[in-house]
Design an enzyme around this catalytic site. Sequence first.
Site, PDB file in Angstrom:
ATOM      1  N   GLU A  34      -9.354 -12.262 -13.051  1.00 23.43           N
ATOM      2  CA  GLU A  34      -9.214 -11.030 -13.818  1.00 23.43           C
ATOM      3  C   GLU A  34     -10.084 -11.103 -15.069  1.00 23.43           C
ATOM      4  O   GLU A  34     -10.075 -12.108 -15.778  1.00 23.43           O
ATOM      5  CB  GLU A  34      -7.743 -10.824 -14.192  1.00 23.43           C
ATOM      6  CG  GLU A  34      -7.459  -9.816 -15.274  1.00 23.43           C
ATOM      7  CD  GLU A  34      -7.964  -8.420 -14.969  1.00 23.43           C
ATOM      8  OE1 GLU A  34      -8.454  -7.755 -15.898  1.00 23.43           O
ATOM      9  OE2 GLU A  34      -7.871  -7.999 -13.786  1.00 23.43           O
ATOM     10  N   GLN A  35     -10.835 -10.027 -15.342  1.00 22.94           N
ATOM     11  CA  GLN A  35     -11.740 -10.051 -16.479  1.00 22.94           C
ATOM     12  C   GLN A  35     -11.024 -10.031 -17.829  1.00 22.94           C
ATOM     13  O   GLN A  35     -11.514 -10.602 -18.802  1.00 22.94           O
ATOM     14  CB  GLN A  35     -12.717  -8.892 -16.398  1.00 22.94           C
ATOM     15  CG  GLN A  35     -12.116  -7.522 -16.542  1.00 22.94           C
ATOM     16  CD  GLN A  35     -13.151  -6.418 -16.448  1.00 22.94           C
ATOM     17  OE1 GLN A  35     -14.326  -6.674 -16.157  1.00 22.94           O
ATOM     18  NE2 GLN A  35     -12.726  -5.191 -16.672  1.00 22.94           N
ATOM     19  N   ARG A 108       4.920   0.893 -14.813  1.00 23.32           N
ATOM     20  CA  ARG A 108       3.843   0.083 -14.231  1.00 23.32           C
ATOM     21  C   ARG A 108       3.854  -1.342 -14.784  1.00 23.32           C
ATOM     22  O   ARG A 108       3.598  -2.300 -14.049  1.00 23.32           O
ATOM     23  CB  ARG A 108       2.486   0.730 -14.488  1.00 23.32           C
ATOM     24  CG  ARG A 108       2.282   2.080 -13.820  1.00 23.32           C
ATOM     25  CD  ARG A 108       0.889   2.611 -14.083  1.00 23.32           C
ATOM     26  NE  ARG A 108      -0.105   1.838 -13.356  1.00 23.32           N
ATOM     27  CZ  ARG A 108      -0.585   2.170 -12.156  1.00 23.32           C
ATOM     28  NH1 ARG A 108      -0.154   3.253 -11.536  1.00 23.32           N
ATOM     29  NH2 ARG A 108      -1.483   1.411 -11.575  1.00 23.32           N
ATOM     30  N   TYR A 214      10.215  11.926 -14.221  1.00 26.34           N
ATOM     31  CA  TYR A 214      11.267  11.108 -13.605  1.00 26.34           C
ATOM     32  C   TYR A 214      11.608   9.949 -14.534  1.00 26.34           C
ATOM     33  O   TYR A 214      10.847   9.592 -15.440  1.00 26.34           O
ATOM     34  CB  TYR A 214      10.850  10.587 -12.229  1.00 26.34           C
ATOM     35  CG  TYR A 214       9.503   9.893 -12.166  1.00 26.34           C
ATOM     36  CD1 TYR A 214       9.362   8.550 -12.521  1.00 26.34           C
ATOM     37  CD2 TYR A 214       8.374  10.563 -11.718  1.00 26.34           C
ATOM     38  CE1 TYR A 214       8.142   7.904 -12.443  1.00 26.34           C
ATOM     39  CE2 TYR A 214       7.145   9.934 -11.630  1.00 26.34           C
ATOM     40  CZ  TYR A 214       7.033   8.604 -12.004  1.00 26.34           C
ATOM     41  OH  TYR A 214       5.809   7.974 -11.934  1.00 26.34           O
ATOM     42  N   ASP A 292      -7.921   0.879  -5.175  1.00 24.27           N
ATOM     43  CA  ASP A 292      -8.806   1.882  -5.747  1.00 24.27           C
ATOM     44  C   ASP A 292     -10.279   1.532  -5.605  1.00 24.27           C
ATOM     45  O   ASP A 292     -11.136   2.408  -5.696  1.00 24.27           O
ATOM     46  CB  ASP A 292      -8.489   2.080  -7.232  1.00 24.27           C
ATOM     47  CG  ASP A 292      -7.258   2.927  -7.477  1.00 24.27           C
ATOM     48  OD1 ASP A 292      -6.709   3.467  -6.500  1.00 24.27           O
ATOM     49  OD2 ASP A 292      -6.848   3.050  -8.640  1.00 24.27           O
TER      50      ASP A 292
END
Length: 399
Positions: A34-35, A108, A214, A292
């Site tokens: 991961e950067q 998230r 929600y 993505d």
Amino acid sequence: MKKGISVAIVGGGIGGLAAALSLLRAGVDAHVYEQARTLGEVGAGIQISPNASRILHRLGLAEQLTATGVKPVALHQRRWDDGRTLLRAPLGELVEKTFGAPYYHLHRADLLDALASALPSQNLHLGHRLTTLVDHGDSTEATFENGTRIVSDAVVGADGIHSVVRRLAFGPEHPNFTGCAAYRGLVPAERLAHLNLETTAQIWMGPGKHFVHYFVRGRRLVNFVAVVEQDTWTRESWTDRGDVSDALAAFEGWHPQLSEILRASDETFIWALFDRKPMARWSVGRVTLLGDACHAMLPFMGQGAAQSIEDGATLAACLAAISSAQVDESLNRYERLRLPRASHLQSLSEENKRRFHLPDGPAQSERDAVMASGTTDWSLQAIAWLYAHDAELLSAPGE
């Protein structure tokens, strides 16, 4: 590792971490690069349907998801001005009983934390920004800005909508602005107690706009996403600051509940929605993509993260029964299994943009009649093809 296969995953978001856990569970030596120097997610809600939650439960995350998530009782689609119900599709216990896994609303960051805590620390490498990628035919070589060089059997690009792996493997691509931007934010639930909000996913549809809200984080926060149509945009970011007054002006004349939610928000971010056309291929040699990086989709089916989790499970299943000499064949099989499904969901998400935003008139009346009949893509009986899918079962025409 019993399979003797090593995989370098570029990108430490939800898709990359879930893929690493699925691969490790299948006996594949997976490492995430991961950067960023610290893992973090923008404060926003996420929907995890049974097709993804069953995978997360198998990865040992059921306890964390139950503790931090919310299980909505229904999906409630409503008219923009008077709040009239257009469709109410059951979720909750009925969905869990029908499909064998729950539907969650999550923050998230809570999902990312659960994934990261399950991954052995030695398999996560922060501060690694990919610069070059070489496929040697029998191995791959990835070089990072900090000087680290990694040789592995395969490289997986899980590095998001601006994927470096995608650019290095397939060349540059140019996304198109969809004409939509989304205000999003989180509101402490106690500020909205007077609204007596149900534990549902509420989608308010109206001319040129829609509004979703929600509960997340054990019902302590209300997540909202307010999507508006506009002509131009110059940036693509999850973290641009918005103005609550602009969001209120955009939804002036809509149901009072929505303005109450916006006014209770301390801040909002604005997120432009860009369109990526479905790719013809995801894999080349010993390099492939997931999430993505290869099928960025509009959020109007709530399936972006779920599909990336499915990707990792299918990839792990494809790699589980092969030798290192068969990696390229296995990646092609993964693509063959996943690409049609993800591309279909991209198309459905695009269609929902049009359907959610119909102006009042004949087309809107026809839409509402179809929704009342219970045959739309959001009704329980029609959604079974999506929720019942088990991404670890390798089956497709010709398989």
